[in-house]
Structures are given as C-alpha cells and as structure tokens.
Design an enzyme around this catalytic site. Sequence first.
Site, mmCIF file in Angstrom:
data_model
loop_
_atom_site.group_PDB
_atom_site.id
_atom_site.type_symbol
_atom_site.label_atom_id
_atom_site.label_comp_id
_atom_site.label_asym_id
_atom_site.label_seq_id
_atom_site.Cartn_x
_atom_site.Cartn_y
_atom_site.Cartn_z
ATOM 1 C CG ASP A 141 -3.196 -19.947 0.001
ATOM 2 O OD1 ASP A 141 -2.488 -19.881 1.030
ATOM 3 O OD2 ASP A 141 -2.781 -20.502 -1.143
ATOM 4 C CG ASP B 65 -12.457 -6.010 5.724
ATOM 5 O OD1 ASP B 65 -12.293 -5.311 6.841
ATOM 6 O OD2 ASP B 65 -12.372 -5.149 4.622
ATOM 7 C CG ASP C 11 -7.530 -4.009 3.818
ATOM 8 O OD1 ASP C 11 -8.762 -3.963 4.401
ATOM 9 O OD2 ASP C 11 -7.148 -3.219 2.629
ATOM 10 C CE1 TYR D 17 -3.195 -2.473 0.156
ATOM 11 C CE2 TYR D 17 -3.904 -2.014 2.072
ATOM 12 C CZ TYR D 17 -4.040 -2.695 1.132
ATOM 13 O OH TYR D 17 -5.300 -3.794 0.959
ATOM 14 C CE LYS E 279 0.504 -17.614 -1.992
ATOM 15 N NZ LYS E 279 -0.258 -19.124 -1.491
#
Length: 373
Positions: free
Chosen positions: A221, A249, A245, A142, A189
């Site tokens: 994942d 959520d 993020d 980001y 990851k």
Amino acid sequence: MKKNITILPGDGIGPEVVSQATKVMHAINAYFGHDFILQNGLIGANAIDETGSPLPDETLDLCLNSDAILLGSIGDPKYDNDPNLKVRPEQGLLKLRKSLQLFSNIRPVKTYDILKGVSPLKEHLLENVDMVIYRELTGGIYFGDKVLSEDGSHAHDSCDYTTHEISRIAYQAFEAATLRRKKLTLIDKANVLETSRLWRRVIQDISKEYPEVEVEYMYVDNAAMQMMLNPENFDVVLTENMFGDIISDLSSVITGSLGMLPSSSVGNNSALFEPIHGSYPQASGKDIANPMATILSVAMMYEHFELYEEAKTIRKAVDWALEHKLATEDILKDKNEASPCSKVGDSIAWFIEEGGKMEMNKDSINLSLNCII
C-alpha cells in the site's frame, strides 16, 4: 541468427499492434541479416470461439518448440460480466505461463519527454524515472487452490510460495540491480501475510551475496503511494504475482500511456514478450491503438537473444518516431496530429530500413511514407 518465433495476436487490438511489431522484426532481420521463422497461433477469446479452448494444443505445441513467443493481448467483454463461465480467455495465458514455466515477468518503466504532458503526474515528478519491475509469475494466489462452497455462499483462494520460487526470480532481480543503480525494493505485505514474511527471509539471505546492492522493504500500500509521489526513488522492484500485477499496471500512470510499456516473461528455456496493456476492444479495428509497447517488447526479445545492437536500434527508432510526433492519439495532445497505428509501425520500420539516416520534418516523412508504402 536463425530463430523460430510463435506469434499470438490474440484479441481486440492484439492483431493490429502485433502486425506493426512484425513489420519491425522484418526490418531488423533484413538490416542485420537474421532469419526468423514466424508462425501464428490462436489464444484467448478468438481461440475459444474457434476451438472451445483458450489455449489449443496446437498453439501450445508451437510455443513449446519456439525460441520465443510474441503475444498481442487477451480478453473480450463477452467473458467479463458472467462469473459462472468456466472457460475464460485469460486462462489461456495462465496455462501458457505455467506450461512454459515462465516464472519471471520483467517490466521496464521509463519516461519520455513527449509524454510528460500526457501523464497525470506533475512534470517535476517525472524527471529521471527509470525502473524495472520483476514480478513472480507462476506462484501465489493466482495459481493456488480455488474453492467455492456448494451453496455458493463461501469462497477462498490460497496463496502459496516456496523458497525455490522466490529465490530464482530474486537472483535475476539482484543481478539486474548490480548493472543499474544498485538498489532493490521488495514490495510485500509482511505485516499481515505469512507468504510475504517468507519472501523477506529469502531476500534477506540472498542479499548477503550482494553487499553492494541496497535493499529496501516496502508494504504494497505504501509502495503504491510512493510510486506516485516519488517514482524516481525506484530502481529494481521485486514482488510476488498479484502485487506485481497491480503495481506494474499502476506504473503506466507514470508514462501517461499503457501503450508505452513492454514486458518479457522468461523461464529456464522459454521466453514470451508482450505489451502490458489489455485488448482495448473499444479501439479494435479502428487503427488507433498504440503499437509502441509491442514494438519495444520486440526490442526486449532481441536483447534476450543477446542481439544488443538490434535492440538498441529498435529503441532508437521509437525515440525518433516520438521526437517527430509520429505517434497515436493516446500520446499526442492534439488529436489532429495523431498518426494511425499502421503508420506508426511503417515509420519505425522505415527508420530501421534506412539505417536511421533521415532528417526531415513530419510532413516530409508522411509524404515519403505515402509514396513508398
């Protein structure tokens, strides 16, 4: 205690839910004898409309000179569908986090009995769910370089992390784990990303200082799947910015409503508190938004100030409201039983003002609120 608090209502339902949270702050401060000075500022789409900037200098100055910030929500549909816009509401929040060095986002996730029928997960999966997610906020993709070729045919975003950025939030997460179930899950990851491999190396080093904490490593994942299949397995979750993020959520599915999840963003000198939900423009002005996540964010604020009894009182008031079905339509199956956003705020503030000494049914509570508010 005296504190300076900056209030940033923001966009969409932000002003409505923040209004209820400030009612609760006034009730707590009156009951416990605190003096909080509240000042409002502009941020997001409303700030762009009025000043041309998503974070005006006046707002940033207010925040820099505050003990804490309470934020509602940011975002407006008119900025969502034009990729060519150079100024966007979300830039205000990113700049605020960077300016205040709010590097750690903390999101507790727990289930409530009344919400078990609202969550799409089967009820047996919701027993004993109580986790807290630590998301790094000021590094990663980001905030990395963003490049678009001159002909518009190629773009790239860089993801960057340093050992310092990783270790400062990692220590927070490990300390939290020692006070909970002594388990920490790092989500990354590492089979693909070099930054994730750096995260693993740093966490492995720090874990030697916390031998009592079990450390689990999980690819993002798989973590997303496991959070839906076995949410009870998670205690303290630690992850980088973008993965955090998404995962935080996703965790809202467990509770059944985004309107129940608070968060705090902390740095070395400042702290910001906000619900995790967005601006929900479809509900703006209708008095139907759920204010509980914002109110629970205020509880986190008092905890940040080490006012633990005050935080406990707010959470007790929210529990009481849920027990008496004083809740908005996102929670109650029977929409005819739902209360407006403003009445939920009134009810929780009233519980606090009365010292929690109410034993009445919902009809009596509504009658009392209509009489005194």
